[in-house]
Design a protein around this motif. Sequence first.
Motif, short mmCIF file in Angstrom:
data_model
loop_
_atom_site.label_atom_id
_atom_site.label_comp_id
_atom_site.label_asym_id
_atom_site.label_seq_id
_atom_site.Cartn_x
_atom_site.Cartn_y
_atom_site.Cartn_z
N ASN A 1 -36.40 11.81 24.01
CA ASN A 1 -35.59 12.35 22.82
C ASN A 1 -35.03 13.33 22.24
O ASN A 1 -34.04 13.45 22.10
N GLN B 1 -30.41 13.71 21.61
CA GLN B 1 -29.97 14.38 20.66
C GLN B 1 -28.80 15.58 20.61
O GLN B 1 -30.19 16.15 21.42
N SER C 1 -32.61 20.80 19.77
CA SER C 1 -31.68 20.06 18.98
C SER C 1 -32.36 20.62 17.67
O SER C 1 -32.98 21.33 16.84
N ARG C 2 -31.88 19.21 16.97
CA ARG C 2 -32.19 19.47 15.15
C ARG C 2 -33.33 19.28 15.26
O ARG C 2 -33.88 19.94 14.72
N ASP C 3 -33.75 18.02 15.64
CA ASP C 3 -35.06 18.17 15.97
C ASP C 3 -36.37 17.97 16.32
O ASP C 3 -37.38 18.35 15.67
N PHE C 4 -36.20 18.38 17.63
CA PHE C 4 -37.00 18.71 18.54
C PHE C 4 -36.51 20.16 19.59
O PHE C 4 -35.53 20.53 19.71
N THR C 5 -37.26 20.61 19.88
CA THR C 5 -37.59 22.27 20.61
C THR C 5 -38.41 21.94 22.49
O THR C 5 -39.99 20.98 21.57
N LEU D 1 -41.94 18.77 17.98
CA LEU D 1 -41.00 18.42 16.75
C LEU D 1 -40.94 19.93 15.87
O LEU D 1 -42.12 20.53 16.16
N LYS D 2 -39.77 20.11 15.86
CA LYS D 2 -39.39 21.40 14.49
C LYS D 2 -40.59 20.96 12.97
O LYS D 2 -40.62 20.41 12.75
#
Length: 253
Positions: free
Chosen positions: A112, A116, A163-167, A251-252
């Motif tokens: 994921n 992304q 990324s935008r949604d994951f760390t 998830l962020k």
Amino acid sequence: MLSRTALARAFALPLEQLPRSSITTTTTTFRACLHQATTTTPSHNHHHHPEAPLSATPRAHTSTPFQQPRFRTAEDAIPQTRADVPLSKQPVAPTFEAPLKVSQSLLDMLPNLTSQRPHYITAHLHDRPYLLTAGDQLRLPFLMPKVKPGDVLRFNRASLLGSRDFTLKSGAKYLDERLFECRVRVMGVESEPLRTKEKTKRRQRHVRTVTSKHRYTIMRVMDVKVKTAEELMEEGAVVVESAESAADVGLKE
């Protein structure tokens, strides 16, 4: 005139006024000159053959096009792939005492994060964090020694990657460098305007003027890459429990 030659006197005075001895000498000399001229000129014309008029039609069909040498530009000097870099300048592969430890949850969430894009990274250089993405221009607050424009460097210290949604985080201070790749290219050196500062001390009338002109290294981020689960397993990663994992994807909030 006494200094005139016999040939000059022959042309200057008529033959009636000259004595017979001088007439004989002048005629012989003049005939010798004419004989030399007549023998030299035909021999020159005999060896000279006028060429035929040049024609561009046969030469255009028989000649091959000439390609001029291409001059090296700034783009040619910059290597595009690892194969273009000489072996003496390629980075030395790091050695590790233990294999990379990853958890099964990390392998499940890693696709994921890798799919992304774009990715960002918090890289650390001399214990200073820099938030970077691919294509950013970085101006270091100092002049990096022993680097030249076109050199490719790799940042191997990072505390955060996402990324935008994951760390991607780690329990340690820095992430393991086998999880990511962050490469930058040295663009050049930038100088600031000349600064002038006046310094003085107490109870002294002397004012000292100090000038400074600092230089900074300019870099451009080429690529920020998160390695996939397949790449990690090919490099020898070992699946362990979640508590022993080198990092974890979340998830962020």
